[in-house]
Design an enzyme around this catalytic site. Structure first.
Site, PDB file in Angstrom:
ATOM      1  N   SER A 152       0.852  -1.192   0.000  1.00  0.00           N
ATOM      2  CA  SER A 152       0.000   0.000   0.000  1.00  0.00           C
ATOM      3  C   SER A 152       0.883   1.235   0.000  1.00  0.00           C
ATOM      4  O   SER A 152       1.998   1.221   0.556  1.00  0.00           O
ATOM      5  CB  SER A 152      -0.897   0.009   1.243  1.00  0.00           C
ATOM      6  OG  SER A 152      -1.519   1.276   1.412  1.00  0.00           O
ATOM      7  N   TYR A 187      -1.284  -0.152  10.082  1.00  0.00           N
ATOM      8  CA  TYR A 187      -1.414  -0.762   8.754  1.00  0.00           C
ATOM      9  C   TYR A 187      -0.203  -0.388   7.895  1.00  0.00           C
ATOM     10  O   TYR A 187       0.402  -1.246   7.240  1.00  0.00           O
ATOM     11  CB  TYR A 187      -2.707  -0.289   8.104  1.00  0.00           C
ATOM     12  CG  TYR A 187      -2.975  -0.861   6.733  1.00  0.00           C
ATOM     13  CD1 TYR A 187      -3.543  -2.116   6.585  1.00  0.00           C
ATOM     14  CD2 TYR A 187      -2.685  -0.134   5.573  1.00  0.00           C
ATOM     15  CE1 TYR A 187      -3.805  -2.641   5.336  1.00  0.00           C
ATOM     16  CE2 TYR A 187      -2.943  -0.654   4.317  1.00  0.00           C
ATOM     17  CZ  TYR A 187      -3.510  -1.900   4.203  1.00  0.00           C
ATOM     18  OH  TYR A 187      -3.766  -2.418   2.956  1.00  0.00           O
TER      19      TYR A 187
END
Length: 268
Positions: free
Chosen positions: A147, A169
């Protein structure tokens, strides 16, 4: 991809499903790995059985490997079960993920540990289990789904997305990026490619729709097929020829895309 055997984790829905379907459509035999075996077992739509039925309806070869990737004992069985069902694995897509949004100082320890288990420890262990066989056979492809939130926001002043509750994350995905580049260096010359692929824009998967503060109203959305097409581009190269890349879907495909949240220009 004909003659190839691929494992795709998190394949019951979302990006994992798109990638699994894309690889199968190009001839790969695909082992689908996820926790949700049948419809109705999860609050989210999607299951291994449904994805399997769709692939088989189009003539594809597929097997389900039900496993909870937050449990190390179940992770240990994934590669062996996939190979028992389909043959030696030459492609591993580490896609399974989870995100609990919220300020970093407020994230509960159990959620923090679960995120790291699924998105760092599990991909690392699956590589340890799968890559030696790839090296022995002289060819293999590892694709880690990353990501842009793994990158570092520039500031101050900081972009708004930098405080959107994704620090743990992003930490997990940063670790996955380092696994990608480091493992690529270690196995270079063996015929094994190791790359990471992230989305350029928002993909409205079932999980994103439930937990993400980002919506089509505040973030540009990429086509649902972009990640699958980009994954195929990276995994369809000659063995070992394209490796150590941290890439994003629309860039891989050469498709113009408007920058939105998580823009690379606001990171380093």
């Amino acid at each position: 991809m004909r003659g190839r055997v691929a494992i795709v984790t998190g394949a019951s829905r979302g990006i994992g499903r798109y990638i699994a379907e894309g690889l199968a459509a190009e001839g790969a035999a695909v082992a689908l790995v996820a926790r949700t075996a049948a419809a109705g077992e999860s609050a989210l739509p999607g299951s291994l059985e449904e994805v399997m039925e769709g692939i088989r309806a189009k003539g594809g070869t597929v097997a389900a490997v039900r496993a909870d990737l937050t449990r190390p004992d179940e992770v240990e069985t994934v590669v062996a079960r996939a190979e028992d069902a389909l043959g030696p694995v030459d492609t591993l897509v580490n896609n399974a993920g989870v995100n609990f949004y919220g300020p970093a100082l407020d994230i509960r320890s159990r959620r923090y540990a679960l995120m790291f288990q699924m998105m760092v420890h599990t991909p690392f262990r699956l590589c340890q289990l799968a890559v030696p066989g790839m090296i022995e056979r002289g060819r293999g492809w590892i694709l880690n789904i990353t990501s842009k939130q793994a990158r570092h926001p520039m500031g101050p002043p900081y972009p708004e997305w930098a405080a959107d509750g994704c620090v743990p994350y992003g930490m997990c995905k940063a670790a996955l990026d380092r696994l990608t580049t480091g493992l690529a260096a270690e196995v270079h010359g063996t015929g094994v490619s190791v790359n990471a692929l992230g989305t350029s824009g928002l993909v409205m998967t079932p999980g994103v729709a439930v937990v993400s503060p980002h919506t089509p109203a505040n973030a540009p959305v990429e086509d649902d097929d972009a990640m699958a097409a980009a994954a195929l581009a990276l995994c369809g190269t000659d063995p070992g020829s394209v490796t150590g890349r941290i890439a994003y879907s629309m860039d891989v495909l050469g498709r113009p895309f408007t920058e939105g949240p998580w823009s690379l220009s606001a990171t380093f």
